[in-house]
Design an enzyme around this catalytic site. Structure first.
Site, short mmCIF file in Angstrom:
data_model
loop_
_atom_site.label_atom_id
_atom_site.label_comp_id
_atom_site.label_asym_id
_atom_site.label_seq_id
_atom_site.Cartn_x
_atom_site.Cartn_y
_atom_site.Cartn_z
N ARG A 1 0.83 -1.21 0.00
CA ARG A 1 0.00 0.00 0.00
C ARG A 1 0.86 1.26 0.00
NH1 ARG A 1 -2.77 0.32 5.98
NH2 ARG A 1 -4.02 -1.31 5.05
N ARG B 1 -10.74 -7.61 6.01
CA ARG B 1 -9.62 -8.55 5.99
C ARG B 1 -10.01 -9.82 5.25
NH1 ARG B 1 -10.20 -6.61 11.22
NH2 ARG B 1 -8.62 -5.05 11.80
#
Length: 318
Positions: free
Chosen positions: A88, A147
């Site tokens: 990320r 998640r």
């Protein structure tokens, strides 16, 4: 067996202290990529190489394509190449997540972008990746919606992704341990809204999952170091109690070492006592990698005071 920490008193210019990076070992060299020195701010795409024998750092002069900076990515070794996937560049969960793959040929220090076809996994961070032969395997991680607990394989010979079966009993998680022993994959712990200590096995030949009822179990933890040495799986440190401040503050970290022998599953996880003049300090959000047949290399991570570490250690199994 005995377990001894060897602090590597490094020469040369050290890489900046960091967490959420990757560490890969090929031969006698460790390669460090990405990560963050300040919370959620990717350091850059430079590759740092540690010659463990001479204890010397150097920044690798690479050629080829430019790799975008990232943290919370995953890395795995196939032959003399290191593959990185995802990660990320943003602040919040899922923000700036990536689904790209790059390959570093360490013999020529050349980066190339990997062309991917098939069922490419969605962009993610804090996932995990390992290799068996010429195939890469990616498990879980964090996306905008939460998640994941999915499993994918990537054939580095054909460039094709394949989505593999999932297990209904595995909660979606980030920061799990993920390693291979023989033709089997092991998912260990991670953060699924709370620290986990469960363990699951996936057989890459039968494509079957099995939840392992291991006693003693591993005390719950996430973002720890994991490596397989033969039939043994070694777990090092990690976060055992998350911070109320999220990633801006340090949680409670461990310096413990646990070992499980997959050939003696009934013996469960065993906490081992370590020796050494200078032992590894408690830490989380770091990476570890097997070093030869009898060692595990650790670099950096997040310290108890929330500083990013720049030290290197070798855990020797004697």
């Amino acid at each position: 067996m005995s377990y001894k920490w060897q602090y590597i008193d490094c020469k040369g210019t050290k890489p900046l202290g960091r967490s959420s990076h990757s560490v890969s070992v090929i031969g006698g060299a460790a390669y460090v990529m990405g990560g963050e020195h300040e919370p959620r701010v990717p350091i850059g795409s430079a590759v740092w190489c540690l010659d463990v024998t001479s204890a010397t750092w150097r920044q690798l002069e690479t050629s080829g394509v430019e790799v975008p900076p990232r943290n919370a990515h995953s890395a795995a070794v196939v032959g003399s190449s290191i593959y990185i996937f995802g990660g990320r560049q943003g602040i919040s969960m899922g923000e700036g997540s990536l689904a790209d793959m790059y390959k570093l040929d360490t013999t020529s220090a050349t980066w190339s972008k990997v062309t991917m076809t098939g069922d490419v996994p969605e962009a993610r961070s804090y996932h995990t990746m390992t290799s068996i032969g010429s195939k890469l395997y990616v498990f879980g991680g964090c996306v905008t919606s939460g998640r994941l607990s999915d499993l994918h394989s990537f054939d580095t010979d054909t460039g094709v992704w394949r989505k593999l079966p999932t297990s209904d009993v595995i909660l979606g998680r980030g920061g799990a341990g993920f390693t291979a022993v023989g033709n089997k994959l092991y998912v260990i712990g991670g953060f699924a809204g709370k620290e986990m200590g469960d363990m699951h096995e996936f057989d890459t030949e039968t494509l079957q999952w099995r939840q392992m009822e291991v006693t003693p179990s591993l005390p719950p933890r996430s973002v720890f170091g994991v490596a397989s040495l033969g039939s043994r799986i070694v777990v090092i440190g990690g976060e055992v109690d998350p911070s109320d401040l999220g990633h801006a503050g340090a949680g409670q970290f461990s310096d413990e070492v646990y070992v499980l022998d997959t050939k003696d599953e009934a013996a469960g996880w065993r906490k081992v006592e370590t020796t050494g003049e200078k032992k590894l300090s408690p830490r989380g959000w770091f990476s570890a990698a097997p070093f030869g047949s009898d060692g595990v290399l650790v670099f950096g991570g997040n310290a108890l005071d929330n500083s990013r570490l720049d030290d290197a250690y070798l855990l020797k199994v004697l």
